[in-house]
Design a protein around this motif. Structure first.
Motif, mmCIF file in Angstrom:
data_model
loop_
_atom_site.group_PDB
_atom_site.id
_atom_site.type_symbol
_atom_site.label_atom_id
_atom_site.label_comp_id
_atom_site.label_asym_id
_atom_site.label_seq_id
_atom_site.Cartn_x
_atom_site.Cartn_y
_atom_site.Cartn_z
ATOM 1 N N THR A 81 0.858 -1.267 -0.007
ATOM 2 C CA THR A 81 -0.053 -0.067 0.074
ATOM 3 C C THR A 81 0.881 1.320 -0.029
ATOM 4 O O THR A 81 1.789 1.345 0.632
ATOM 5 N N LEU A 82 0.493 2.084 -0.904
ATOM 6 C CA LEU A 82 1.211 3.767 -1.042
ATOM 7 C C LEU A 82 0.057 4.781 -0.782
ATOM 8 O O LEU A 82 -0.832 4.733 -1.360
ATOM 9 N N ILE A 83 0.683 5.656 -0.181
ATOM 10 C CA ILE A 83 -0.214 6.748 0.012
ATOM 11 C C ILE A 83 0.551 7.893 -0.943
ATOM 12 O O ILE A 83 1.780 8.460 -0.307
ATOM 13 N N ILE A 84 -0.054 8.336 -1.475
ATOM 14 C CA ILE A 84 0.582 9.397 -2.455
ATOM 15 C C ILE A 84 -0.076 10.771 -2.022
ATOM 16 O O ILE A 84 -1.233 10.900 -1.852
ATOM 17 N N VAL A 85 0.678 11.856 -1.903
ATOM 18 C CA VAL A 85 0.510 13.329 -1.209
ATOM 19 C C VAL A 85 0.577 14.309 -2.557
ATOM 20 O O VAL A 85 1.844 14.322 -2.862
ATOM 21 N N VAL A 86 -0.306 14.756 -2.888
ATOM 22 C CA VAL A 86 0.052 16.110 -3.795
ATOM 23 C C VAL A 86 -0.302 17.485 -3.327
ATOM 24 O O VAL A 86 -1.346 17.602 -2.797
ATOM 25 N N GLY A 94 -7.300 16.886 -11.751
ATOM 26 C CA GLY A 94 -8.240 15.975 -11.955
ATOM 27 C C GLY A 94 -8.136 14.659 -11.373
ATOM 28 O O GLY A 94 -9.073 14.311 -10.816
ATOM 29 N N SER A 95 -7.431 13.866 -11.923
ATOM 30 C CA SER A 95 -7.249 12.636 -11.453
ATOM 31 C C SER A 95 -5.484 12.235 -11.342
ATOM 32 O O SER A 95 -4.750 12.990 -11.679
ATOM 33 N N LEU A 96 -5.427 10.852 -10.862
ATOM 34 C CA LEU A 96 -3.918 10.497 -10.766
ATOM 35 C C LEU A 96 -3.767 8.922 -11.254
ATOM 36 O O LEU A 96 -4.827 8.213 -11.107
ATOM 37 N N LEU A 109 4.439 -3.661 -15.612
ATOM 38 C CA LEU A 109 3.702 -4.833 -14.682
ATOM 39 C C LEU A 109 2.402 -4.497 -13.994
ATOM 40 O O LEU A 109 1.502 -5.241 -13.787
ATOM 41 N N GLU A 110 1.955 -3.136 -14.063
ATOM 42 C CA GLU A 110 0.638 -2.755 -13.643
ATOM 43 C C GLU A 110 0.538 -1.089 -13.850
ATOM 44 O O GLU A 110 1.379 -0.308 -13.868
ATOM 45 N N ASN A 111 -0.760 -0.850 -14.473
ATOM 46 C CA ASN A 111 -0.959 0.540 -14.542
ATOM 47 C C ASN A 111 -2.669 0.748 -14.056
ATOM 48 O O ASN A 111 -3.311 -0.079 -14.677
ATOM 49 N N GLN A 112 -3.100 1.789 -13.280
ATOM 50 C CA GLN A 112 -4.249 2.217 -12.772
ATOM 51 C C GLN A 112 -4.212 3.441 -12.535
ATOM 52 O O GLN A 112 -3.657 4.360 -12.706
ATOM 53 N N MET A 113 -5.643 3.913 -12.643
ATOM 54 C CA MET A 113 -6.134 5.243 -12.695
ATOM 55 C C MET A 113 -6.812 5.440 -11.287
ATOM 56 O O MET A 113 -7.720 4.606 -10.913
ATOM 57 N N ILE A 114 -6.594 6.625 -10.546
ATOM 58 C CA ILE A 114 -7.346 6.792 -9.400
ATOM 59 C C ILE A 114 -8.027 8.170 -9.810
ATOM 60 O O ILE A 114 -7.587 9.229 -9.991
ATOM 61 N N PRO A 115 -9.391 8.055 -9.921
ATOM 62 C CA PRO A 115 -10.298 9.196 -10.568
ATOM 63 C C PRO A 115 -10.632 10.257 -9.566
ATOM 64 O O PRO A 115 -10.522 11.495 -9.902
ATOM 65 N N ASN A 116 -10.641 9.752 -8.346
ATOM 66 C CA ASN A 116 -10.839 10.822 -7.334
ATOM 67 C C ASN A 116 -9.984 10.844 -6.112
ATOM 68 O O ASN A 116 -9.484 9.648 -5.364
ATOM 69 N N LEU A 117 -9.406 12.107 -5.669
ATOM 70 C CA LEU A 117 -8.384 12.194 -4.801
ATOM 71 C C LEU A 117 -9.104 12.817 -3.636
ATOM 72 O O LEU A 117 -10.171 13.784 -3.675
ATOM 73 N N THR A 118 -8.625 12.482 -2.521
ATOM 74 C CA THR A 118 -9.168 12.896 -1.146
ATOM 75 C C THR A 118 -8.481 14.209 -0.733
ATOM 76 O O THR A 118 -7.168 14.314 -0.839
ATOM 77 N N ALA A 126 -4.226 10.060 -2.317
ATOM 78 C CA ALA A 126 -4.482 9.100 -3.008
ATOM 79 C C ALA A 126 -3.828 7.638 -2.450
ATOM 80 O O ALA A 126 -2.894 7.669 -2.148
ATOM 81 N N GLU A 127 -4.465 6.670 -2.085
ATOM 82 C CA GLU A 127 -4.240 5.242 -1.644
ATOM 83 C C GLU A 127 -3.883 4.325 -2.606
ATOM 84 O O GLU A 127 -4.802 4.165 -3.520
ATOM 85 N N LEU A 128 -2.683 3.865 -3.192
ATOM 86 C CA LEU A 128 -2.531 3.046 -4.084
ATOM 87 C C LEU A 128 -2.262 1.617 -3.335
ATOM 88 O O LEU A 128 -1.522 1.381 -2.634
ATOM 89 N N GLN A 129 -3.150 0.695 -3.910
ATOM 90 C CA GLN A 129 -3.027 -0.828 -3.677
ATOM 91 C C GLN A 129 -2.443 -1.474 -4.540
ATOM 92 O O GLN A 129 -3.289 -1.874 -5.788
#
Length: 245
Positions: A81-86, A94-96, A109-118, A126-129
């Motif tokens: 788990t990774l917590i990213i701070v912007v 808008g998104s990450l 190996l992996e690519n994902q989009m996080i549409p909503n940031l807190t 954003a919390e990356l799993q």
């Protein structure tokens, strides 16, 4: 011969008058030209480990070769788990999106989009799993992409999955050390870490190490103040040692 001597004398007089005139002109000008630093034009990205921000990443307006971007390494545990701070500054984020590649960049190996940031205290989180299979103790490249509305901005760090790391202890020690250096009263507590050498000589406070005196690491007669908490980059870390900047 007499004409040559006269010409040399005249030429020297011209040079002397020119230098003197230039010097007087420059000295009469006020060169104390102060200006504010430009505000950040791109968001900044950091990683949060146990509530501590580390590994500040500056943005790139174009993709970089991941095998050349080795500014920091981010350790993760078995939870992946990774917590990213912007810190958006003036940008509208808008998104990450994130992408994990092998260290040489040859395989995704992996690519994902996080549409909503807190949003929290002016920052975005954003919390990356992570779900991809990663070998223990092997470095991978993490690319983070922010969509700002006008453009995409790219950020890079290395990630490595290791167990039994003392990352938080290293970070707390480094913070405690530099804060105590600022106060002569608390700096005394750091003497046990020094191996002061009487022959050690340094003409600058920017060049001190374990052999420096307590007076040197505590800034001597200067009285500097901390204006902003440090966000240390982790250069390397394993089960027994860590290197922070």
């Amino acid at each position: 011969m007499k004409r040559i001597v006269i010409r040399i004398v005249i030429l020297r007089c011209i040079v002397i008058l020119g230098v003197a005139g230039t010097s007087l002109f420059l000295n009469s000008e006020d060169t104390n030209d102060l200006s504010d630093m430009n505000s950040a034009s791109l968001p900044e990205v950091t990683v949060e480990l146990d509530g501590i921000q580390v590994n500040r990443m500056n943005g790139y307006r174009q993709k970089m070769q991941v095998d050349f971007t080795r500014d920091s390494v981010t350790p993760i545990d078995t939870s992946k788990t990774l917590i990213i701070v912007v810190n958006p500054h003036d940008a509208q984020v808008g998104s990450l999106a994130y992408e994990i590649r092998t260290s040489d960049g040859s395989k995704v190996l992996e690519n994902q989009m996080i549409p909503n940031l807190t949003e929290e205290d002016g920052y975005l989180k954003a919390e990356l799993q992570l779900t991809c299979d990663m070998r223990m103790n092997q470095e991978y490249s993490l690319q983070i992409t922010l969509e700002t509305g006008e453009e995409e901005v790219y950020y890079y760090t290395r990630i490595v999955q290791r167990s039994q790391l003392a990352t938080t202890e290293y970070l707390n020690f480094a913070t405690d050390f530099y804060e105590k250096c600022m106060d002569a009263a608390t700096a005394e507590e750091l003497s046990s870490y020094l191996e002061t050498d009487a022959d050690y000589q340094s003409g600058s406070y920017t060049d001190v190490d374990i052999h420096a005196s307590l007076d040197q690491i505590s800034w001597g007669s200067l009285d500097p103040q901390i204006s902003q908490s440090a966000i240390p980059p982790i250069n390397a870390i394993n089960e027994t040692t860590g290197s922070l900047q």
